[in-house]
Design a protein around this motif. Structure first.
Motif, PDB file in Angstrom:
ATOM      1  N   ALA A   1      -0.654  -9.176   3.432  1.00 17.30           N
ATOM      2  CA  ALA A   1       0.231  -8.921   4.575  1.00 17.30           C
ATOM      3  C   ALA A   1       1.649  -9.401   4.284  1.00 17.30           C
ATOM      4  O   ALA A   1       2.632  -8.717   4.593  1.00 17.30           O
ATOM      5  N   ASP A   2       1.774 -10.580   3.670  1.00 17.30           N
ATOM      6  CA  ASP A   2       3.096 -11.103   3.322  1.00 17.30           C
ATOM      7  C   ASP A   2       3.771 -10.206   2.289  1.00 17.30           C
ATOM      8  O   ASP A   2       4.986  -9.980   2.340  1.00 17.30           O
ATOM      9  N   LYS A   3       2.978  -9.711   1.342  1.00 13.49           N
ATOM     10  CA  LYS A   3       3.527  -8.833   0.308  1.00 13.49           C
ATOM     11  C   LYS A   3       4.033  -7.541   0.915  1.00 13.49           C
ATOM     12  O   LYS A   3       5.086  -7.027   0.524  1.00 13.49           O
TER      13      LYS A   3
ATOM     14  N   PHE B   1       1.803   0.983  -1.806  1.00  9.62           N
ATOM     15  CA  PHE B   1       0.786   0.316  -2.620  1.00  9.62           C
ATOM     16  C   PHE B   1       0.350  -0.986  -1.955  1.00  9.62           C
ATOM     17  O   PHE B   1      -0.839  -1.316  -1.911  1.00  9.62           O
ATOM     18  N   ALA B   2       1.331  -1.723  -1.404  1.00  6.59           N
ATOM     19  CA  ALA B   2       1.023  -2.971  -0.709  1.00  6.59           C
ATOM     20  C   ALA B   2       0.221  -2.699   0.566  1.00  6.59           C
ATOM     21  O   ALA B   2      -0.675  -3.471   0.924  1.00  6.59           O
ATOM     22  N   ALA B   3       0.529  -1.588   1.256  1.00  6.29           N
ATOM     23  CA  ALA B   3      -0.209  -1.241   2.475  1.00  6.29           C
ATOM     24  C   ALA B   3      -1.674  -0.946   2.152  1.00  6.29           C
ATOM     25  O   ALA B   3      -2.573  -1.312   2.915  1.00  6.29           O
ATOM     26  N   VAL B   4      -1.911  -0.305   1.024  1.00 10.80           N
ATOM     27  CA  VAL B   4      -3.292  -0.058   0.581  1.00 10.80           C
ATOM     28  C   VAL B   4      -4.013  -1.384   0.383  1.00 10.80           C
ATOM     29  O   VAL B   4      -5.178  -1.546   0.761  1.00 10.80           O
ATOM     30  N   ASN B   5      -3.313  -2.346  -0.195  1.00  9.61           N
ATOM     31  CA  ASN B   5      -3.914  -3.657  -0.443  1.00  9.61           C
ATOM     32  C   ASN B   5      -4.268  -4.362   0.859  1.00  9.61           C
ATOM     33  O   ASN B   5      -5.292  -5.055   0.949  1.00  9.61           O
ATOM     34  N   VAL B   6      -3.420  -4.206   1.880  1.00  8.45           N
ATOM     35  CA  VAL B   6      -3.708  -4.827   3.173  1.00  8.45           C
ATOM     36  C   VAL B   6      -4.979  -4.218   3.774  1.00  8.45           C
ATOM     37  O   VAL B   6      -5.876  -4.936   4.232  1.00  8.45           O
TER      38      VAL B   6
ATOM     39  N   ASP C   1      -7.410 -13.975   0.606  1.00  8.92           N
ATOM     40  CA  ASP C   1      -7.484 -13.759   2.049  1.00  8.92           C
ATOM     41  C   ASP C   1      -6.590 -12.582   2.432  1.00  8.92           C
ATOM     42  O   ASP C   1      -6.039 -11.893   1.575  1.00  8.92           O
ATOM     43  N   THR C   2      -6.435 -12.365   3.735  1.00  2.33           N
ATOM     44  CA  THR C   2      -5.609 -11.249   4.201  1.00  2.33           C
ATOM     45  C   THR C   2      -4.133 -11.609   4.317  1.00  2.33           C
ATOM     46  O   THR C   2      -3.288 -10.715   4.420  1.00  2.33           O
ATOM     47  N   ALA C   3      -3.828 -12.888   4.308  1.00  2.00           N
ATOM     48  CA  ALA C   3      -2.438 -13.311   4.489  1.00  2.00           C
ATOM     49  C   ALA C   3      -1.568 -12.888   3.317  1.00  2.00           C
ATOM     50  O   ALA C   3      -0.423 -12.443   3.502  1.00  2.00           O
ATOM     51  N   GLY C   4      -2.092 -13.023   2.093  1.00  2.00           N
ATOM     52  CA  GLY C   4      -1.321 -12.659   0.905  1.00  2.00           C
ATOM     53  C   GLY C   4      -0.884 -11.206   0.914  1.00  2.00           C
ATOM     54  O   GLY C   4       0.319 -10.905   0.769  1.00  2.00           O
TER      55      GLY C   4
END
Length: 264
Positions: free
Chosen positions: A170-172, A198-203, A165-168
């Motif tokens: 965003a939390d990262k 890298f985490a922002a790309v994932n979001v 989901d999107t929560a993971g």
């Protein structure tokens, strides 16, 4: 008696051969190599994308020609080295496109897969045939970092390494921002900033957004608004750089409120 017109592509190939001729060619063109030409190839690809983004079709014609010249240049150097020719390049991509569309050019049935699923499956088969088995193998190092991050994440996701989901994501991202804030040295800050991006790309990917496209649009929006702030300041006889941050912020909010679809 008039001469038979030379086909445009044949003419271009002949021009490049002449430019690369050691005796009669251009000193600069003769001195180039794959490595020295590669940056121009990347630059021309971006200029094609820029013409498209601006909707300038006249410029696009010219930029596509510049990009084609890069392909011809590389192919000519390869031919001189006895590696392959321009015809080999054209034949290889023709064969690849036919192989990747077996439901169109062959007898394979359309199994109801999405275009992306079918494309990725065929590309995976190609990598396997070439002995490339790692999920992340073949993601070009020369890609823009943002785009490469997205491709690496997509490859990993196809192996099940992804949040549901999107929560993971965003939390990262929040976690990585916290680690950047806590970083004590410049080396640590650089590493943590990379992890944060890298985490922002994932979001963005989790929300179905192409990060490269989103950031390009954000750059354009920021540039448009900043220029508008400068213009507002100049209209009132103010030096934008001399304004306080609060005054600049007021101009920013005024520009935002004046845009179509925005309410004051």
């Amino acid at each position: 008696m008039s001469k038979t017109p030379v086909p445009p592509l044949a003419r271009l190939l002949a021009i490049m051969a002449r430019l690369r001729d050691p005796q009669r060619g251009c000193e600069w063109d003769c001195a180039q190599s794959f490595a020295t030409i590669a940056p121009y190839t990347i630059e021309e690809a971006y200029e094609v994308a820029d013409a498209i983004a601006r909707g300038d079709m006249a410029a696009l014609k010219g930029e596509l020609g510049d990009l084609l010249l890069q392909v011809v240049f590389h192919a000519r150097m390869a031919e001189e080295a006895g590696l392959f020719t321009f015809a080999d390049v054209a034949a290889a991509i023709s064969a690849k496109m036919e192989a990747r569309h077996p439901h169109i050019f062959g007898d394979a049935p359309d199994l109801g897969q999405s275009r992306e699923e079918r494309w990725e499956r065929l590309k995976a088969d190609e990598r396997e045939a070439e002995g490339v088995t790692g999920a992340l193998d073949g993601v070009a190092l020369a890609l823009p970092a943002l785009m490469r991050a997205e491709k690496l994440q997509k490859r990993a996701a196809r192996q099940g390494f992804d949040w549901p989901d999107t929560a993971g994501p965003a939390d990262k991202l929040a976690e990585e921002i916290g680690e950047l804030v806590q970083a004590g040295t410049q080396v640590e800050r650089t590493e943590e900033a990379g992890d944060m991006l890298f985490a922002a790309v994932n979001v963005a990917r989790a929300y179905g957004v192409a990060p490269e496209d989103a950031l390009r649009a954000a750059n354009t929006k920021f540039e448009r608004r900043f220029r508008a702030m400068e213009a507002l300041a100049a209209t009132s006889g103010q030096d934008f750089a001399a304004l306080t941050l609060d005054q600049q912020e007021a101009l920013w909010q005024a520009v935002k409120a004046s845009e179509p679809g925005k309410t004051p």
